[in-house]
Scaffold this active site. Structure first.
Site, PDB file in Angstrom:
ATOM      1  N   CYS A 112       0.828  -1.198   0.000  1.00  0.00           N
ATOM      2  CA  CYS A 112       0.000   0.000   0.000  1.00  0.00           C
ATOM      3  C   CYS A 112       0.874   1.265   0.000  1.00  0.00           C
ATOM      4  CB  CYS A 112      -0.965  -0.050   1.175  1.00  0.00           C
ATOM      5  SG  CYS A 112      -2.330   1.110   1.083  1.00  0.00           S
ATOM      6  N   HIS A 113       0.875   2.023   1.086  1.00  0.00           N
ATOM      7  CA  HIS A 113       1.722   3.210   1.205  1.00  0.00           C
ATOM      8  C   HIS A 113       3.106   2.884   1.773  1.00  0.00           C
ATOM      9  CE1 HIS A 113      -2.179   5.190   0.738  1.00  0.00           C
ATOM     10  NE2 HIS A 113      -1.512   6.299   0.450  1.00  0.00           N
TER      11      HIS A 113
END
Length: 185
Positions: A112-113
């Site tokens: 994800c991030h």
């Protein structure tokens, strides 16, 4: 092989604001594969998870970052959540911890991030990778070959986009962590 990570210790670098399932589910898979797993954070006690926009559960910290020796870990997991990697990017000790894995060519899994921190640690240039879509410009500008795929593996670096990708992400993460260092990376 029932426990491909038996005898390996894996660091999970996170802080308050991590996406809960992106830490808890991969950690559970790592433990089931035989790994010893340590949550490393900038502070002791516990770190606060999130379920998208809502507060989730807290997770105990096993090792404060100040006392963590990256040399004792075979691999690194970087969970996402927007707040978590944004906070870690501002901490030189966190970036130095990640940079150890990059420079030593140890396997890293980021979802994800989570890949955001790899930019600051010098770990994306020339690498094929994925992430949450909002990071694609940052990763491309840092020299990565960003693609929109559920899971991407490039010389020991495993990346995924989002919680829906966790099953594929954990399978590749365990495979790469079992292989160990990637000398050609």
């Amino acid at each position: 092989m029932a426990h491909p990570l038996q005898g390996k210790t894996v660091a999970v670098l996170a802080t308050d604001g991590f996406e809960q399932v992106e830490l808890t589910e991969p950690v559970q898979a790592l433990k089931q594969a035989g790994a010893e797993v340590h949550v490393v954070a900038p502070h002791g006690g516990s770190i606060q998870g999130w379920n998208h926009h809502d507060k989730g559960d807290s997770v105990p910290v096993d090792q404060p970052l100040d006392a963590a020796d990256p040399g004792r870990y075979a691999a690194l997991l970087l969970p996402g959540g927007v707040i978590n990697p944004d906070e870690l990017r501002l901490q030189p000790k966190a970036i130095a911890f990640i940079r150890h894995f990059v420079e030593q060519k140890k396997p890293i899994a980021a979802i994800c991030h989570g890949p955001w921190t790899l930019i600051d640690a010098g770990g994306v240039r020339g690498r094929k990778m994925t992430s949450w879509p909002s990071l694609q410009t940052d990763l491309r500008n840092a020299g990565a070959d960003w693609v929109d795929e559920a899971v991407v593996t490039d010389r020991g670096l495993v990346t995924s986009r989002k919680p829906d990708d966790i099953p594929a992400f954990t399978r590749k993460m365990i495979e790469e962590f079992a292989e160990g260092r990637h000398a050609a990376a």
